[in-house]
Design an enzyme around this catalytic site. Structure first.
Site, PDB file in Angstrom:
ATOM      1  N   LYS A   1       1.593  -0.627   2.464  1.00  0.00           N
ATOM      2  CA  LYS A   1       0.274  -0.381   3.017  1.00  0.00           C
ATOM      3  C   LYS A   1      -0.512   0.642   2.206  1.00  0.00           C
ATOM      4  O   LYS A   1      -1.720   0.727   2.315  1.00  0.00           O
ATOM      5  CB  LYS A   1       0.414   0.153   4.452  1.00  0.00           C
ATOM      6  CG  LYS A   1       1.118  -0.759   5.396  1.00  0.00           C
ATOM      7  CD  LYS A   1       1.369  -0.016   6.728  1.00  0.00           C
ATOM      8  CE  LYS A   1       2.539  -0.611   7.412  1.00  0.00           C
ATOM      9  NZ  LYS A   1       2.960   0.227   8.572  1.00  0.00           N
ATOM     10  N   GLY A   2       0.202   1.437   1.424  1.00  0.00           N
ATOM     11  CA  GLY A   2      -0.397   2.598   0.779  1.00  0.00           C
ATOM     12  C   GLY A   2      -1.665   2.365  -0.024  1.00  0.00           C
ATOM     13  O   GLY A   2      -2.489   3.257  -0.149  1.00  0.00           O
TER      14      GLY A   2
ATOM     15  N   GLU B   1      -1.272  -0.260  -6.956  1.00  0.00           N
ATOM     16  CA  GLU B   1      -0.263   0.616  -6.341  1.00  0.00           C
ATOM     17  C   GLU B   1      -0.917   1.927  -5.940  1.00  0.00           C
ATOM     18  O   GLU B   1      -1.776   2.434  -6.671  1.00  0.00           O
ATOM     19  CB  GLU B   1       0.798   0.935  -7.407  1.00  0.00           C
ATOM     20  CG  GLU B   1       2.190   0.419  -7.165  1.00  0.00           C
ATOM     21  CD  GLU B   1       2.944   1.044  -6.007  1.00  0.00           C
ATOM     22  OE1 GLU B   1       2.344   1.306  -4.942  1.00  0.00           O
ATOM     23  OE2 GLU B   1       4.140   1.247  -6.152  1.00  0.00           O
ATOM     24  N   ASP B   2      -0.478   2.502  -4.851  1.00  0.00           N
ATOM     25  CA  ASP B   2      -0.978   3.825  -4.485  1.00  0.00           C
ATOM     26  C   ASP B   2      -0.371   4.891  -5.394  1.00  0.00           C
ATOM     27  O   ASP B   2      -1.067   5.711  -5.973  1.00  0.00           O
ATOM     28  CB  ASP B   2      -0.703   4.143  -2.999  1.00  0.00           C
ATOM     29  CG  ASP B   2       0.766   3.966  -2.591  1.00  0.00           C
ATOM     30  OD1 ASP B   2       1.584   3.475  -3.410  1.00  0.00           O
ATOM     31  OD2 ASP B   2       1.098   4.315  -1.443  1.00  0.00           O
TER      32      ASP B   2
ATOM     33  N   ASP C   1       6.378   6.571  -8.052  1.00  0.00           N
ATOM     34  CA  ASP C   1       7.261   7.714  -7.839  1.00  0.00           C
ATOM     35  C   ASP C   1       8.571   7.460  -8.593  1.00  0.00           C
ATOM     36  O   ASP C   1       8.650   7.722  -9.789  1.00  0.00           O
ATOM     37  CB  ASP C   1       7.457   7.883  -6.325  1.00  0.00           C
ATOM     38  CG  ASP C   1       8.331   9.068  -5.947  1.00  0.00           C
ATOM     39  OD1 ASP C   1       8.602   9.921  -6.807  1.00  0.00           O
ATOM     40  OD2 ASP C   1       8.753   9.157  -4.770  1.00  0.00           O
TER      41      ASP C   1
ATOM     42  N   PHE D   1       5.221  15.769  -2.383  1.00  0.00           N
ATOM     43  CA  PHE D   1       4.971  14.648  -1.490  1.00  0.00           C
ATOM     44  C   PHE D   1       3.507  14.690  -1.064  1.00  0.00           C
ATOM     45  O   PHE D   1       3.044  15.665  -0.488  1.00  0.00           O
ATOM     46  CB  PHE D   1       5.908  14.651  -0.280  1.00  0.00           C
ATOM     47  CG  PHE D   1       5.922  13.307   0.389  1.00  0.00           C
ATOM     48  CD1 PHE D   1       6.736  12.281  -0.092  1.00  0.00           C
ATOM     49  CD2 PHE D   1       5.080  13.042   1.465  1.00  0.00           C
ATOM     50  CE1 PHE D   1       6.715  11.016   0.491  1.00  0.00           C
ATOM     51  CE2 PHE D   1       5.055  11.778   2.057  1.00  0.00           C
ATOM     52  CZ  PHE D   1       5.880  10.764   1.567  1.00  0.00           C
TER      53      PHE D   1
ATOM     54  N   ASP E   1       0.992   7.821   3.280  1.00  0.00           N
ATOM     55  CA  ASP E   1       1.476   8.280   4.594  1.00  0.00           C
ATOM     56  C   ASP E   1       2.709   9.160   4.469  1.00  0.00           C
ATOM     57  O   ASP E   1       3.388   9.190   3.442  1.00  0.00           O
ATOM     58  CB  ASP E   1       1.884   7.071   5.443  1.00  0.00           C
ATOM     59  CG  ASP E   1       3.184   6.441   4.933  1.00  0.00           C
ATOM     60  OD1 ASP E   1       3.234   6.073   3.740  1.00  0.00           O
ATOM     61  OD2 ASP E   1       4.159   6.344   5.709  1.00  0.00           O
TER      62      ASP E   1
ATOM     63  N   ARG F   1      -2.702   8.572   6.808  1.00  0.00           N
ATOM     64  CA  ARG F   1      -3.359   7.647   5.880  1.00  0.00           C
ATOM     65  C   ARG F   1      -4.875   7.796   5.931  1.00  0.00           C
ATOM     66  O   ARG F   1      -5.588   7.443   5.000  1.00  0.00           O
ATOM     67  CB  ARG F   1      -2.997   6.190   6.214  1.00  0.00           C
ATOM     68  CG  ARG F   1      -1.534   5.846   6.010  1.00  0.00           C
ATOM     69  CD  ARG F   1      -1.352   4.327   6.043  1.00  0.00           C
ATOM     70  NE  ARG F   1       0.028   3.922   6.283  1.00  0.00           N
ATOM     71  CZ  ARG F   1       0.953   3.757   5.335  1.00  0.00           C
ATOM     72  NH1 ARG F   1       0.641   3.978   4.081  1.00  0.00           N
ATOM     73  NH2 ARG F   1       2.174   3.366   5.642  1.00  0.00           N
TER      74      ARG F   1
HETATM   75  P1  IMP Z   1       8.671   4.296  -5.803  1.00  0.00           P
HETATM   76  O1  IMP Z   1       9.304   2.971  -5.564  1.00  0.00           O
HETATM   77  O2  IMP Z   1       9.629   5.437  -5.608  1.00  0.00           O
HETATM   78  O3  IMP Z   1       7.944   4.384  -7.134  1.00  0.00           O
HETATM   79  O4  IMP Z   1       7.574   4.545  -4.688  1.00  0.00           O
HETATM   80  C1  IMP Z   1       7.064   3.491  -3.985  1.00  0.00           C
HETATM   81  C2  IMP Z   1       6.281   3.842  -2.769  1.00  0.00           C
HETATM   82  O5  IMP Z   1       6.764   5.005  -2.120  1.00  0.00           O
HETATM   83  C3  IMP Z   1       4.826   4.103  -3.058  1.00  0.00           C
HETATM   84  O6  IMP Z   1       4.096   2.924  -3.156  1.00  0.00           O
HETATM   85  C4  IMP Z   1       4.449   4.904  -1.821  1.00  0.00           C
HETATM   86  O7  IMP Z   1       4.118   4.050  -0.759  1.00  0.00           O
HETATM   87  C5  IMP Z   1       5.708   5.681  -1.500  1.00  0.00           C
HETATM   88  N1  IMP Z   1       5.600   7.046  -2.032  1.00  0.00           N
HETATM   89  C6  IMP Z   1       6.133   7.543  -3.159  1.00  0.00           C
HETATM   90  N2  IMP Z   1       5.806   8.844  -3.333  1.00  0.00           N
HETATM   91  C7  IMP Z   1       5.005   9.162  -2.287  1.00  0.00           C
HETATM   92  C8  IMP Z   1       4.297  10.360  -1.907  1.00  0.00           C
HETATM   93  O8  IMP Z   1       4.297  11.411  -2.565  1.00  0.00           O
HETATM   94  N3  IMP Z   1       3.587  10.295  -0.747  1.00  0.00           N
HETATM   95  C9  IMP Z   1       3.521   9.157   0.013  1.00  0.00           C
HETATM   96  N4  IMP Z   1       4.136   8.023  -0.325  1.00  0.00           N
HETATM   97  C10 IMP Z   1       4.886   8.024  -1.454  1.00  0.00           C
HETATM   98 MG    MG Z   2       4.442   4.598   2.005  1.00  0.00          MG
END
Ligand code: IMP
Ligand code: MG
Length: 184
Positions: free
Chosen positions: A54-55, A110-111, A114, A163, A170, A176
């Protein structure tokens, strides 16, 4: 209402101490990215903009209004986080769009990147569908992912290793609706 009271009203009482990116910062950057994306697609073909829910919903909504090209919008739902703040590494595709991807320009929205787990699982899956091109636009990039299968072509901000919440991001499905991005 003062700004502090307004923020408390939106968060249900959480005091946001540090705003990382203000509404003005985000607006300026999203407009610029829209221009860059517009310039990158010159062949007149429609772009299939795929938002990762949803981000990305707020970012996508703002971004597509600054892309001066024909676009189709659809979404993907992947889940990698439960209610915690640590990536579990377990990415599931919960919703897969009906939109045809073969031979099309795909732009994955992508939001935040990470750990890179989500991207690393999704990109091969999307590449298998034979798009004409596949690019990623990420609002935020923490630059901590060790082996990203594909780097985002466009990044809004190089984010701190904290974070972050707001503007679609979220924590346990909250915050959000903050119009800015803050560190939790
Ligand atoms: P990844 O797979 O670890 O790269 O992160 C994927 C998802 O985790 C992102 O699309 C976000 O929805 C969530 N996410 C990662 N870091 C954060 C953060 O700092 N705040 C909120 N959501 C996060
Ligand atoms: Mg999320």
């Amino acid at each position: 209402m003062t700004r502090t009271a307004e923020v408390r009203a939106r968060t249900g009482g959480l005091d946001v101490r540090k705003i990382t990116y203000t509404e003005a910062d985000i607006d300026k950057r999203v407009r610029a990215m829209g221009k860059e994306i517009t310039r990158a697609y010159q062949d007149g073909e429609e772009l299939l903009v795929l938002g990762l829910l949803k981000g990305s919903f707020i970012f996508l909504a703002d971004l597509v209004r600054h892309i001066e090209r024909p676009v189709q919008v659809d979404f993907l739902v992947a889940s990698s986080y439960g209610s915690g703040t640590v990536s579990s590494g377990d990415v599931k595709l919960v919703y897969d769009p009906d939109a045809v991807m073969e031979g099309r320009h795909l732009l994955l929205v992508e939001d935040i990147v990470d750990s890179g787990n989500t991207m690393n699982r999704l990109i091969p899956l999307l590449e298998q569908r034979g798009p004409k091109s596949l690019e990623i636009v990420a609002l935020l990039h923490k630059h901590i992912a060790p082996n990203l299968v594909k780097e985002p072509r466009w990044v809004g901000f190089d984010a701190p290793q904290e974070f972050l919440i707001g503007y679609g991001l979220d924590h346990s499905e909250k915050y959000r609706n903050l119009p800015f991005i803050a560190s939790l």
